[in-house]
Scaffold this motif. Structure first.
Motif, short mmCIF file in Angstrom:
data_model
loop_
_atom_site.label_atom_id
_atom_site.label_comp_id
_atom_site.label_asym_id
_atom_site.label_seq_id
_atom_site.Cartn_x
_atom_site.Cartn_y
_atom_site.Cartn_z
N GLN A 1 5.86 7.14 19.78
CA GLN A 1 5.90 5.69 19.89
C GLN A 1 4.49 5.10 19.81
O GLN A 1 4.28 4.04 19.22
N GLN A 2 3.53 5.80 20.40
CA GLN A 2 2.16 5.33 20.32
C GLN A 2 1.66 5.34 18.87
O GLN A 2 0.96 4.41 18.44
N LEU A 3 2.01 6.38 18.11
CA LEU A 3 1.58 6.43 16.71
C LEU A 3 2.15 5.27 15.92
O LEU A 3 1.48 4.69 15.07
N ILE A 4 3.40 4.93 16.21
CA ILE A 4 4.04 3.86 15.46
C ILE A 4 3.46 2.49 15.83
O ILE A 4 3.18 1.67 14.96
N TYR B 1 -8.23 6.37 11.75
CA TYR B 1 -7.35 7.47 11.34
C TYR B 1 -6.18 7.61 12.31
O TYR B 1 -5.03 7.81 11.89
N VAL B 2 -6.45 7.52 13.59
CA VAL B 2 -5.39 7.70 14.59
C VAL B 2 -4.52 6.45 14.68
O VAL B 2 -3.29 6.54 14.67
N TRP B 3 -5.16 5.30 14.76
CA TRP B 3 -4.42 4.06 15.00
C TRP B 3 -4.39 3.22 13.73
O TRP B 3 -5.28 2.43 13.47
N ARG B 4 -3.35 3.43 12.95
CA ARG B 4 -3.23 2.74 11.67
C ARG B 4 -2.55 1.39 11.86
O ARG B 4 -1.56 1.27 12.57
N LYS B 5 -3.09 0.40 11.16
CA LYS B 5 -2.50 -0.94 11.24
C LYS B 5 -1.11 -0.96 10.62
O LYS B 5 -0.20 -1.64 11.08
N TYR B 6 -0.96 -0.23 9.54
CA TYR B 6 0.33 -0.22 8.85
C TYR B 6 0.69 1.24 8.55
O TYR B 6 -0.17 2.06 8.24
N ARG C 1 -2.98 13.55 14.36
CA ARG C 1 -3.17 12.19 14.87
C ARG C 1 -2.60 12.08 16.27
O ARG C 1 -3.22 11.50 17.18
N ALA C 2 -1.41 12.65 16.46
CA ALA C 2 -0.79 12.61 17.78
C ALA C 2 -1.66 13.35 18.80
O ALA C 2 -1.83 12.90 19.94
N ALA C 3 -2.22 14.50 18.40
CA ALA C 3 -3.07 15.26 19.32
C ALA C 3 -4.31 14.47 19.70
O ALA C 3 -4.79 14.54 20.85
N TYR D 1 -10.42 14.84 8.70
CA TYR D 1 -9.33 14.00 9.18
C TYR D 1 -8.98 12.91 8.18
O TYR D 1 -7.80 12.60 7.97
N GLU D 2 -9.98 12.36 7.52
CA GLU D 2 -9.72 11.30 6.56
C GLU D 2 -9.02 11.82 5.32
O GLU D 2 -8.19 11.13 4.72
N ALA D 3 -9.33 13.06 4.91
CA ALA D 3 -8.79 13.60 3.67
C ALA D 3 -7.53 14.43 3.87
O ALA D 3 -6.62 14.38 3.05
#
Length: 988
Positions: A368-371, A314-319, A288-290, A279-281
């Motif tokens: 919207q959650q990803l953003i 990985y899923v919830w990125r700050k930026y 991510r959405a899944a 997931y990191e690479a």
């Protein structure tokens, strides 16, 4: 008269079962409903369900409801008629309590229970609960949200029971050391993440369950970290069988493990470290959405929560960078809800994936959650409706949009459930036919079809309208070829159109294939840089695929080629900067399945295409010999030498084929090159076999051996797909009785074993393929004779016992390797045998008899079956062979074995000059067509399924303007050759 009690009233209106009265459900056919009730009454009486028998035979709201349900849902009718006791149980325990009891029974471990018994028990209990949940949902006595939670809880319980059984079994077998056998999940290290609707507790009625299965090799229960992977894969496979396999009792849940990282190349269960590294690479935004909905549903829950915690960054990125935002927008565009895309259908509409469907609501929430979820933890929930409300609370959307979409979400989920509850099928499509549509309308509570159609259409349009307004119009990721978007897990409609325009017949399949490239599944696309180069190359690739006019097949072959590449950056850069090489590669993929198979099986052969002198340097015998010696230099062992021979032969066959494909050499030169390659490689293989044989058995005093090439090898007319016909001839000192090695053999056994080892060395498949398929049936006495022949026995057989057809075959014989002196003697013997006086009429009669037999036993498929068709290659070869045996060939300094050369030198007394020209031209035509077809096609050639690119190559090779004229040329040529054959051989 008995006075009716409150309990009687509760039983009649459904309150006793559901906690409140049922709502009326109009039947599709009143008579069918009455018949269904009658069947239920009979089944209840037979199985001792007395209270149900009384209820189903009276007139009451619950009775009418049951009649409608049974007539509208074949699935529920079958379930309750088979086990009416499931309904009988509701008289003593309300449905909600009964479901709790069933789940408790599911999770109760039975002493000594076998896997088979567990499978039976789970299917029975799940089947009962499933049917009861469906009944409650139709009764309108509970919200849809309750229904989906019940279905999800049921799945959790079944998973939990199966996992506990398997963990205890592994513990009892010494494979695991569980810290707490009473709670086997704890510390087990086996993690089952529920994904999608299972993870969000939103299962639909006939849903699959999506799982990602992980394991922690450092868990307390794991005694051997090195064996953990194999153990948990085995447990996972058993888990799937327990849940998924259909038995006489049905199945528990269909189980899908394809959401795991790179499912095409990873085991069913992977370690947490490997998953995190992936997931990191290489993780995609759709993954991510899944992961938003991921939830530990069984196994080691604490380990599962730790994994999700580690995955949080990985899923919830700050930026979010601009590429990620563009990716999210591209995912959004892959939902079929765009302005101006026509009217929303009702009949035949997919309420999950279609415009205005359930997926649009779910997908909007997830994007919207990803953003925003990276900065707003409250937006990280799994459930769609809860997050829809939270988005409104955080003012990402209006309250009115959240309210409307929430209401329509439940409405569409109701429709989805009723589509599935009819037959327990995982369908989301509203039936098109009248009866099916009416059935769904009645299950929804509508008395009229039009009213249901109007409400459903309005719901779909409203969702579509709100959805289209939720995002600003996303920038198009387009190229001059059109829109090309391959991210996400739903097809972009504009990309579908682009691919269709380019000539792809199955654009959705192609999107899935190309998505796999960007997914990084193959070694060649593992690195980010390789994927970037491939992304830049993709438009040109797709255009080139389209130009082959068999775009789908070409793309599939390119995908297979890509899958075997060890690396991709250099190749992708090379193709991007070398359009000619790109066109050549695509030509191979589009026109030559055999060459494409070679390059796929052995990607290293592609390296030869990088030689700038490839198309200008002719593959002569000296050229091939020099390359082969260099390639074999330093081979440390017999096996390594044979492997190198296989590699060399595959590469050179490929490169000779490429030269033929591009027109750099013609068909006769290709035949000579293929034959020279066979001479050299088989000769080297034989030398290696002789040396290896000598180490074990020594040598026969005075031994000399020769490989005699027969058939197309002897005539130097091999094609890319030809078998090789040969005979091994030997001689030795008259006094030789044994070989001189540690394990001596008498000469006949020695040379027989030597031949058998040659056959194995050349024909046995290894990881590098085979060198050639060998055929030794042309040896004296055929399959009945020894595999190796002494020259004296060969001479005697040919002079005294050989049939005419064997002498005909001998006209193409040619020593191809071995002892020079024996080869010279053998050539002289063959020349003497072929020059012996014969009656021309007898030779011709024998040839005609054999030709007639071939036509009876192996009739030609069509005019393109150039070997067998009357007037085809066999007719030409027989004319040449008869002429050789009857002295009707103008003698040259050397005996000709080539059919083409013999035909060109036929004696004018045997045939007139005009006929010679016809025969030579026919052979040239057949050779050109045969060489191309055998180069390009694996198996039988079907003219009706010929790739257009192959047709272009054939037309160029035969200098014919179009296929219809080519067909006419073949037929006309065959007619002329057959007429000459009859005139020369059949005429007395």
């Amino acid at each position: 008269m008995k006075q009716r009690t409150d309990r009687d009233k509760q039983a009649e209106d459904g309150t006793l079962w559901f906690g409140q009265p049922v709502q009326a459900l109009p039947p599709l056919n009143a008579e069918e409903a009455r018949d269904a009730l009658s069947d239920l009454t009979s089944a209840a009486k037979e199985q001792g369900a007395s209270q149900l028998a009384v209820l189903s035979s009276c007139h009451a709201p619950l009775t009418d409801f049951l009649g409608s349900v049974l007539s509208l849902s074949p699935f529920l009718k079958s379930a309750f008629l088979r086990r009416p006791i499931a309904l009988e149980a509701l008289f003593s325990l309300p449905l909600a309590k009964r479901l709790e009891a069933i789940e408790a029974d599911i999770l109760t471990s039975l002493e000594g229970e076998t896997e088979s018994q567990l499978m039976t028990r789970l299917r029975r209990l799940k089947g009962e609960a499933h049917a009861l949940i469906g009944l409650a949902d139709l009764s309108r006595t509970q919200d849809t949200q309750v229904t989906i939670h019940q279905l999800s809880s049921l799945a959790d319980a079944c998973l939990g029971a199966a996992v506990r059984f398997l963990l205890r079994d592994a513990h009892n077998g010494g494979k695991l050391k569980l810290p707490n056998a009473d709670k086997p999940e704890e510390g087990s290290g086996w993690i089952l993440l529920g994904m999608g609707k299972l993870g969000a507790r939103e299962l639909n009625f006939s849903s699959d369950i999506d799982l990602i299965v992980l394991f922690d090799p450092a868990a307390p229960a794991v005694p051997d970290r090195d064996e953990a992977g194999e153990l948990f894969v085995r447990l996972t496979r058993r888990l799937v069988r327990i849940l998924h396999d259909r038995t006489g009792n049905g199945y528990v849940f269909r189980t899908d493990l394809r959401l795991r990282p790179d499912p095409g190349s990873t085991p069913l269960a992977i370690s947490v470290d490997a998953a995190l590294a992936y997931y990191e690479a290489r993780g995609q935004n759709w993954e991510r959405a899944a992961m938003i909905k991921a939830r530990p549903v069984a196994g080691d829950g604490q380990a599962g929560m730790r994994f999700l915690g580690d995955l949080r960054p990985y899923v919830w990125r700050k930026y979010m960078d601009y590429a990620a935002i563009a990716d999210v927008h591209s995912i959004k565009r892959q939902i079929h809800a765009h302005r101006g895309h026509g009217d929303v259908a009702v009949r035949g509409h997919n309420v999950k994936l279609g415009r205005g469907g359930i997926r649009e609501i779910e997908f909007f929430v997830q994007t919207q959650q990803l953003i925003a979820g990276g900065r707003y933890p409250e937006l990280r929930g799994r459930e769609t409706l809860a997050m829809l409300g939270m988005l409104a609370d955080q003012r990402w959307i209006t309250t009115e949009a959240a309210s409307t979409l929430g209401r329509l979400y439940w409405y569409l989920r109701d429709v989805e459930h009723r589509i599935q509850i009819v037959a327990d099928e995982q369908s989301h499509v509203v039936p098109e036919e009248d009866e099916g549509f009416s059935r769904i309308a009645r299950l929804m509570g509508y008395g009229q079809d039009d009213a249901f159609a109007d409400d459903l259409r309005a719901a779909l349009k409203s969702v579509e309208k709100h959805y289209a307004a939720l995002f600003e119009t996303a920038p198009k990721l387009s190229d001059e070829v059109g829109n090309l978007v391959f991210t996400g897990d739903v097809d972009d409609p504009d990309t579908l159109q682009t691919l269709t325009t380019l000539g792809f017949e199955r654009p959705s399949d192609m999107i899935r294939l190309i998505r796999g490239w960007h997914f990084g599944r193959y070694r060649a696309t593992r690195s980010a840089e390789a994927r970037e180069r491939l992304t830049e190359l993709t438009p040109a690739l797709l255009q080139a695929f389209g130009e082959t006019r068999r775009a789908d097949d070409t793309a599939i072959r390119f995908d297979a080629f890509l899958s075997g590449l060890p690396a991709g950056i250099q190749l992708f850069s090379l193709l991007q900067n070398n359009p000619a090489l790109l066109r050549l590669l695509v030509t191979i993929m589009g026109a030559a399945p055999r060459l494409a198979e070679t390059i796929t099986r052995s990607p290293h052969v592609f390296d030869g295409l990088l030689d700038p002198a490839l198309l200008s340097e002719l593959p002569s015998r000296d050229y091939l010999s020099g390359r082969l010696v260099t390639f074999l230099d330093g081979a440390p062992s017999f096996e390594e030498a044979l492997d190198r021979l296989r590699i060399f032969a595959a590469e050179q066959r490929f490169l000779i084929g490429v030269r033929l494909l591009t027109g750099a050499i013609d068909a006769p030169r290709a035949g000579r090159a293929f034959s020279d390659l066979a001479d050299l490689t088989i000769g080297h293989a034989f030398a290696a076999v002789e040396a290896e044989m000598a180490q074990r058995h020594g040598r026969i005093p005075g031994a000399r051996t020769v490989i005699l090439g027969m058939g197309k090898l002897g005539s130097r007319e091999l094609t890319a797909g030809s078998d090789v016909d040969l005979i091994l001839i030997y001689d030795h000192a008259e006094s030789a009785e044994w070989s001189d090695g540690d394990k001596p053999l008498e000469p006949s056994r020695y040379f027989a074993r030597l031949t058998q080892r040659l056959i194995a060395a050349v024909s046995a498949p290894t990881s590098k393929g085979i060198l050639y398929e060998l055929d030794l049936r042309l040896r004296p006495s055929g399959n009945k004779g020894p595999v190796a022949t002494h020259i004296d026995a060969f001479r005697k057989y040919q002079q005294q016992d050989a049939w005419t057809w064997e002498h005909m075959a001998l006209t193409r014989a040619r020593p191809v390797s071995g002892d020079v002196t024996l080869a010279t003697e053998l050539s002289s013997e063959i020349h003497a045998i072929l020059s012996a006086a014969r009656k021309a009429s007898e030779v011709k009669a024998a040839a005609v008899e054999m030709r007639n037999l071939l036509e009876q036993e192996k009739p030609a498929r069509d005019a393109w079956d150039l070997k067998l068709v009357p007037g085809g290659l066999i007719d030409l070869e027989f004319i040449a062979q008869v002429a050789s045996l009857t002295g009707a060939v103008q003698a040259g300094p050397d005996r000709e074995t080539s059919t083409a050369a013999v035909l060109a030198h036929l004696d004018p007394a045997f045939v007139d000059a005009g006929a010679v020209e016809t025969l030579v031209s026919a052979h040239q035509l057949y050779t050109a067509v045969t060489q191309v077809i055998r180069l390009c096609v694996v198996g039988d050639f079907d003219k009706t399924d010929m790739p257009p690119a192959l047709a272009d190559i054939l037309l160029r090779a035969t200098d014919t303007p179009e296929v219809s004229l080519h067909d006419a040329l073949l037929v006309d040529t065959q007619r002329n050759v057959r007429a000459i054959f009859d005139r020369l051989l059949r005429r007395k």
